[in-house]
Design an enzyme around this catalytic site. Structure first.
Site, short mmCIF file in Angstrom:
data_model
loop_
_atom_site.label_atom_id
_atom_site.label_comp_id
_atom_site.label_asym_id
_atom_site.label_seq_id
_atom_site.Cartn_x
_atom_site.Cartn_y
_atom_site.Cartn_z
N ASP A 46 0.80 -1.15 0.03
CA ASP A 46 0.12 -0.20 -0.26
C ASP A 46 0.99 1.25 0.15
O ASP A 46 2.04 1.15 0.50
CB ASP A 46 -0.93 -0.04 1.23
CG ASP A 46 -1.69 1.08 1.38
OD1 ASP A 46 -2.38 1.84 0.50
OD2 ASP A 46 -1.57 1.98 2.54
N ASP A 73 -1.35 -0.79 6.30
CA ASP A 73 -1.27 -0.45 7.60
C ASP A 73 -2.24 -1.44 8.49
O ASP A 73 -2.33 -0.91 9.79
CB ASP A 73 -1.79 1.06 7.55
CG ASP A 73 -3.03 1.28 7.11
OD1 ASP A 73 -4.02 -0.17 6.86
OD2 ASP A 73 -3.57 2.42 6.72
N ASP A 88 -6.38 -1.70 4.83
CA ASP A 88 -5.85 -2.62 3.74
C ASP A 88 -6.23 -4.14 4.09
O ASP A 88 -5.50 -5.15 3.62
CB ASP A 88 -4.36 -2.72 3.82
CG ASP A 88 -4.01 -1.32 3.04
OD1 ASP A 88 -4.44 -0.93 1.92
OD2 ASP A 88 -3.04 -0.84 3.75
#
Length: 641
Positions: free
Chosen positions: A336, A538, A542
């Site tokens: 991410d 995180d 996600d």
């Protein structure tokens, strides 16, 4: 009272001595067994056969007690035979045919290998036990300004506690008074202290190094991050890897096959090869010893436990051996962007000011206006102004927020507009004549967001802001590439911003404008192409992507949310730790492979030597049990940094 105190003191000393000796009791029993074998051998030399047999019997009982107990209990519980039972049969069989010395030596070396295996388990749990000892049992509770010492278990959410310099933090909470430096090594594995002040979080088990602080408790003692870490690692150590599960399933079947072959060897060589009954029975006993898969069984578990403990000591938490094993097979790893590759918050990267205007004054006034907005870009401008000017902010005479566009204000008699290009009457930077717009165009192409400032109808400044790539990101990505892992960035940002961040962070490829569900789709495609795929995020937004990946890795930063969502947790947002975890996984799998190949080779060699009558029982015992000890020692190497 004096005699009572002495009695109590003696009792405490006795308990303390027992606690110290308990972890080493198997090794002590093995050592005593060795001494008794030596005594039995001496009696044998002086033809004192009865005394010799008594010494050997004691060596059998004392040395073999723990492994025999373990084998019998496991057989009863699982309704299946195991390697411990093979060793018991082999030792008893040796004694039956008069080989008391060989049988006792078998028990002795088996006891030593068992003690060494127990030592490995204890060593792997040591970091967790030492962690558990770090959390204080008492805390200073503040009630109307008065200090009261209470048990940590009595603390409740909302209580105020005082933590003095040098003390450990007793509970998770938020600092409401004071400033200090905190050693968070127990949580993150990071040795450098972290500066903490008002509204900053502190975690149980960490150390207050300097100033006194007052903390408001935010979690009960059994729900702290510290406790969750301990529970997670304990759970990981009890969860078996696929390799370990296979070996344990294989063990029961293998033991039955060995027993059938041993029984056959009692009879077939006598009738087919002309061996004597004594020789057939003797060779069957040797086969019982050398064919036992002790070294093979010990090839995996000690290595896995050692690797999990090594990771925990460095702030890398694995939720089980399966995830640790999978890391070494990664073909690709997806990241991410926000909060993972980047810091997660926009920062001012450059300010372009019209000639003739003072930059500090302009930024100071702009921040005074933006201070009334909660937008992340506005707060980044305010933070930048406080750092660069150090002045107290003004209060605008009037202010109007225009949602989606920007903000209008009057300050010191000037009419201000701050916001998008179109908000100040410009389409893009390229359409304006000011030379500064050339630089603005470059900044936009590098992934910066541009905020325009108009004063009294004239464009006066452009502020460039960007979610900055972490300093360690490039190093981490380059390290993963050295391992042959394809690196991919998944982001919801535009194509232009994503391209700029991808280039800066060194990732191999990127996918822009991703929604949570499209991230999942991209991961499915990556799994089809690379088989084993990791996802780093995180741990909150996600979660779907972390779940679909073969190995989900959460950037922890000390948050317990991350502990719930991923297979691997980095307790500090330190990307290079991922490459460390991959290296640790590769080391573990390499050592397991070495152990398995070595143990199988030794078993095949010893069985062949026995069939051709090249090996006697003492050497079979030494070869078999020696290989077990060697694979355990090889696994212990993973405990080293």
């Amino acid at each position: 009272m004096g005699s009572e105190a002495k009695t109590i003191a003696k009792g405490i000393q006795k308990i303390s001595f027992i606690d110290k000796v308990k972890p080493h009791v198997e090794l002590i029993a093995a050592g005593l067994s060795g001494v008794l074998i030596a005594v039995g051998w001496l009696f044998d030399q002086y033809n004192q056969e009865a005394d010799s047999i008594i010494a050997y019997l004691l060596a059998f009982v004392i040395g073999g007690f723990f492994k025999a107990k373990e084998g019998i209990e496991a057989t009863y519980e699982n309704k299946d035979l195991n390697v411990e039972m093979l060793m018991i049969f082999a030792a008893v069989g040796s004694a039956i045919i008069g080989y008391w010395t060989e049988g006792a030596i078998l028990i002795f070396i088996f006891a030593v290998s068992g003690a060494l295996e127990t030592y490995t388990m204890n060593k792997s749990h040591k970091e967790i036990s030492s962690l558990m000892e770090l959390q204080p049992e008492e805390a200073l509770l503040l009630i109307n300004g008065i200090e009261k010492k209470v048990a940590v278990s009595e603390l409740r959410v909302g209580d105020h506690i005082l933590i003095k310099p040098g003390e450990r933090v007793p509970a998770d909470g938020v600092i409401i008074k004071g400033r200090t430096n905190i050693d968070e090594a127990a949580i993150t594995g990071e040795s450098m202290p972290v500066s903490k002040g008002n509204e900053d979080e502190v975690f149980a088990g960490t150390v207050n190094l300097s100033g006194s602080i007052t903390v408001q408790v935010t979690k009960a003692s059994n729900d702290t991050l510290f406790q969750k870490i301990i529970q997670l690692v304990q759970s990981a150590q009890s969860e078996k890897s696929p390799s370990q599960q296979f070996i344990e399933r294989f063990e029961g079947t293998y033991v039955k096959i060995v027993l059938l072959v041993v029984i056959a060897m009692f009879f077939l060589p006598h009738f087919l090869l002309g061996w004597s009954w004594h020789e057939s029975f003797y060779r069957a006993m040797i086969l019982l010893v050398v064919a036992s898969p002790c070294a093979l069984v010990a090839s995996i578990m000690p290595a896995t436990l050692s690797a999990i403990s090594n990771g925990a000591r460095h702030g890398i938490l694995f939720k089980g051996g399966v995830h640790l094993e999978n890391l070494s097979h990664l073909g690709a790893i997806a990241f991410d962007k926000t909060g993972t590759l980047t810091k997660g918050k926009p920062e001012v990267t450059e300010v372009i000011v019209k000639n003739g205007l003072d930059q500090d004054t302009l930024i100071w006034k702009a921040a005074s206006i933006e201070n009334h907005s909660n937008h992340p870009l506005a707060q980044a401008i305010v933070k930048y102004a406080k750092q660069t000017t150090g002045k107290d902010l003004l209060h605008p005479d009037s202010l109007e927020d225009v949602p989606g566009w920007g903000i209008k204000a009057e300050i010191a008699g000037e009419q201000w507009k701050i916001g998008k290009a179109a908000f100040v009457g410009r389409e893009t930077a390229e359409n304006a004549a000011d030379p500064g717009d050339v630089r603005a165009k470059e900044l936009a192409s590098q992934g910066n967001t541009l905020v325009y400032i108009e004063i009294n109808g004239e464009t006066s400044a452009i502020i460039a802001l960007k979610d900055v790539v972490r300093e360690e990101t490039k190093v981490a990505i380059d390290q993963l590439k050295k391992h042959g892992i394809q690196t991919v960035m998944l982001t919801g940002d535009s194509e232009k911003t994503a391209r700029a961040i991808a280039s800066e962070s060194h990732v191999d490829e990127f996918f822009a404008e991703c929604l949570p569900e499209t991230k999942v789709d991209h991961l499915r495609q990556l799994k089809t192409k690379y088989q084993t795929v990791g996802m780093v995020g995180d741990g909150i937004n996600d979660a779907p992507a972390l779940a679909i990946a073969n190995v989900g890795i959460a950037m922890g930063e000390g948050t317990d949310v991350a502990l719930e969502t991923a297979d691997v947790v980095l307790m500090k947002n330190d990307l290079p730790r991922i490459a460390e975890a991959v290296s640790l996984s590769q080391r573990m799998n390499r050592i397991i492979k070495q152990n398995v190949i070595f143990s199988i080779s030794v078993i095949v060699l010893l069985i062949s030597s026995n069939f051709f009558q090249f090996i006697d029982l003492p050497f079979g015992v030494i070869g078999h049990e020696g290989s077990t000890i060697l694979v355990i020692l090889n696994s212990l190497r993973l405990l080293r940094n």
